[in-house]
Design an enzyme around this catalytic site. Structure first.
Site, PDB file in Angstrom:
ATOM      1  N   GLY A   6       0.864  -1.283  -0.003  1.00 19.04           N
ATOM      2  CA  GLY A   6      -0.069   0.008  -0.052  1.00 19.04           C
ATOM      3  C   GLY A   6       0.900   1.167   0.003  1.00 19.04           C
ATOM      4  CD  GLU A   7       2.770   5.925   0.394  1.00 17.76           C
ATOM      5  OE1 GLU A   7       3.050   5.648  -0.597  1.00 17.76           O
ATOM      6  OE2 GLU A   7       3.661   6.413   1.332  1.00 17.76           O
ATOM      7  CB  SER A   8       5.357   2.464   4.319  1.00 19.30           C
ATOM      8  OG  SER A   8       6.126   3.576   3.430  1.00 19.30           O
TER       9      SER A   8
ATOM     10  CB  CYS B 126       5.073  -3.966  -1.315  1.00 21.33           C
ATOM     11  SG  CYS B 126       5.683  -2.503  -2.529  1.00 21.33           S
TER      12      CYS B 126
ATOM     13  NE  ARG C  72       8.648   5.333   1.262  1.00 27.78           N
ATOM     14  CZ  ARG C  72       7.850   6.226   1.368  1.00 27.78           C
ATOM     15  NH1 ARG C  72       8.269   7.208   2.049  1.00 27.78           N
ATOM     16  NH2 ARG C  72       6.684   6.212   0.865  1.00 27.78           N
TER      17      ARG C  72
ATOM     18  CB  ILE D 219       2.983  -1.662  -7.329  1.00 28.92           C
ATOM     19  CG1 ILE D 219       2.364  -2.923  -8.019  1.00 28.92           C
ATOM     20  CG2 ILE D 219       2.202  -0.199  -7.724  1.00 28.92           C
ATOM     21  CD1 ILE D 219       0.898  -3.212  -7.468  1.00 28.92           C
TER      22      ILE D 219
ATOM     23  CG  HIS E  54       1.879  -6.061  -4.456  1.00 31.36           C
ATOM     24  ND1 HIS E  54       1.020  -5.728  -3.679  1.00 31.36           N
ATOM     25  CD2 HIS E  54       2.953  -4.942  -4.442  1.00 31.36           C
ATOM     26  CE1 HIS E  54       1.270  -4.319  -3.230  1.00 31.36           C
ATOM     27  NE2 HIS E  54       2.319  -3.719  -3.866  1.00 31.36           N
TER      28      HIS E  54
ATOM     29  CD  GLU F 226      -0.640  -8.394  -2.562  1.00 35.19           C
ATOM     30  OE1 GLU F 226       0.484  -9.226  -2.626  1.00 35.19           O
ATOM     31  OE2 GLU F 226      -0.890  -7.508  -2.611  1.00 35.19           O
TER      32      GLU F 226
END
Ligand code: GLN
Length: 195
Positions: A47-49, A79, A106, A134, A170, A172
């Site tokens: 997602g976005e850390s 990720c 990152r 991503i 990712h 998943e």
């Protein structure tokens, strides 16, 4: 059946829950700190850390996540989740959970290649795993107890340190269950030891 949690504050947690079920474990989407007690292992999704960290602080998760690690329970960061696990993040003063002995950078793969797929050779899994990247981080440095599981263009993209598993991509988002199955096996092993 072992129970595997997915931190459900932000990011690709639903896809992970499906992948956990496909790997033969029970999935629990963790929205409240108390739910951590129910599960034998935990996935920190992509997602976005920084957004995820904001929510971790808002809902008071940080100390409980560190306690979860202290109990020896397996944790798998993918990720953004990998960034949350790392003991050091490039250009950041303090780590997030900071339990895995790795340093991460990152957004490592350049603007032109914000997202891409690459076939990876992952130790213990196979030489034909398709990784979906991503805006992915990579692992810059690993401690002595960390085993490197995969590299891409000479950059470390998957590693394991005992109870901790982390990858830049990712798993998943593909139909290939092997990476999640690998983690579910780690969780099964850990529950056997705990008995
Ligand atoms: N770039 C994101 C971050 O720094 C990670 C991207 C992802 O999880 N797909 O947190």
């Amino acid at each position: 059946m072992v129970k595997v949690g997915v931190l459900g504050l932000q990011g690709a947690f639903r896809e992970h829950a499906q992948a956990i079920q496909a790997a033969g474990a029970e999935a629990v989407i963790i929205k409240k700190v108390e739910q951590l007690e129910e599960v034998d292992g935990l996935i920190l999704p992509g997602g976005e850390s920084t957004a995820m960290r904001r929510l971790i602080d808002k809902y008071d998760f940080l100390e409980s996540l560190r306690q979860f690690a202290k109990q020896g329970k397996p944790m798998f960061g993918t990720c953004a989740g990998l960034i949350l696990l790392a003991r050091e993040v490039v250009d950041r003063q303090d780590p997030h959970i900071g339990v895995m002995d790795i340093k991460v950078a990152r957004n490592s793969f350049g603007r032109q290649r914000d997202s891409f797929e690459a076939t990876l050779n992952i130790k213990g899994i196979g030489d034909d795993f398709v990784g979906v990247f991503i805006r992915a981080p990579h692992i810059v440095e690993v401690g002595n107890n960390v085993e490197i599981l995969a590299t891409h263009n000479d950059r470390i993209v998957a590693a394991r340190q005992g109870q901790f598993l982390g990858c830049s991509f990712h798993p998943e988002l593909t139909e290939d269950p092997r990476m999640t199955t690998y983690f579910v096996e780690m969780v099964k092993e850990a529950t056997k030891k705990a008995v």
